[in-house]
Write an enzyme that holds these catalytic residues in place. Structure first.
Site, PDB file in Angstrom:
ATOM      1  CB  CYS A   1      -3.070   2.126  -6.317  1.00 18.47           C
ATOM      2  SG  CYS A   1      -4.239   2.559  -5.029  1.00 18.47           S
ATOM      3  CG  ASP A   2       2.382  -0.704  -9.036  1.00 25.04           C
ATOM      4  OD1 ASP A   2       2.680   0.151  -9.883  1.00 25.04           O
ATOM      5  OD2 ASP A   2       2.597  -1.911  -9.182  1.00 25.04           O
ATOM      6  CB  THR A   3      -2.692  -3.294  -9.924  1.00 25.25           C
ATOM      7  OG1 THR A   3      -3.479  -2.411  -9.122  1.00 25.25           O
ATOM      8  CG2 THR A   3      -3.371  -4.658  -9.972  1.00 25.25           C
TER       9      THR A   3
ATOM     10  N   GLY B   1      -1.052  -2.746  -4.236  1.00 21.72           N
ATOM     11  CA  GLY B   1      -0.451  -1.989  -3.139  1.00 21.72           C
ATOM     12  C   GLY B   1      -1.007  -0.574  -3.108  1.00 21.72           C
TER      13      GLY B   1
END
Length: 196
Positions: free
Chosen positions: A77-79, A114
């Site tokens: 994930c990426d935030t 994401g």
């Protein structure tokens, strides 16, 4: 539904050091193996959802280079925060964190998260968006929050699941997405795949 997700995915590799993501998965009864992967985070995509999805896919690519054919499902994930036309990541100093929180005071931001999900030898990917509006914050409130140390390593210099909640006036969207894991979207992939 928690028990059924645990039955469908009893264990998962989380390619992230995020305490919040691990906690969310463990709340579903899923055993989490933390195996972070490092990339130089860069994407040319300007749309918030596409930007974080691209970074999550880069992380998945790196993970699969290092661990081809994993035996367990893998989540990357990426935030990031999208605020007044600018993508905002983590603060690198307390002064930078203070400046971020001052900017957010009384204003609305978008949290974009994401994901890339390796499941049954396929990679699924996408993103989710949530909205957060901050309270109007005094210097004293900002300094009190910074003294907790929660800002370190957090996109936008705060953690909404802990004391950072006190900075927030209102939210729209998935709480899990705000914590950095588009859980509903990932679980929907598991559910639809297992229903076939």
């Amino acid at each position: 539904m928690g028990s059924s997700y645990r039955e469908m995915m009893p264990e998962v590799i989380l390619a992230s050091q995020s305490v919040a993501r691990k906690w969310l998965l463990e709340q579903e009864g899923i055993k989490v193996h933390v195996m972070p992967t490092g990339i130089d985070e860069h994407s040319d995509k300007r749309d918030p959802g596409e930007h974080v999805e691209d970074l999550a896919m880069q992380k998945m690519g790196r993970f699969l280079e290092e661990h081809p054919h994993p035996a367990l499902p893998v989540i990357c994930c990426d935030t990031m925060i999208f605020f007044e036309g600018e993508l905002i990541g983590k603060a690198h100093s307390v002064n930078e964190a203070r400046a971020m929180l001052h900017r957010f005071s009384g204003r609305k931001q978008i949290i974009a998260c994401g994901y890339a999900f390796y499941w049954n030898s396929r990679i699924y990917h996408g993103s989710d968006i949530a909205n957060v509006r901050f309270k109007v914050l005094s210097d004293k409130e900002i300094d009190a929050y910074l003294s907790t140390g929660e800002w370190e390593g957090a996109a936008g210099a705060y953690r909404i699941q802990w004391k950072g909640k006190s900075l927030v006036e209102s939210t729209e969207g998935s709480e899990a997405t705000m914590l950095g894991l588009p859980q509903e979207k990932i679980f929907a992939i598991i559910g639809s795949d297992c229903a076939r």
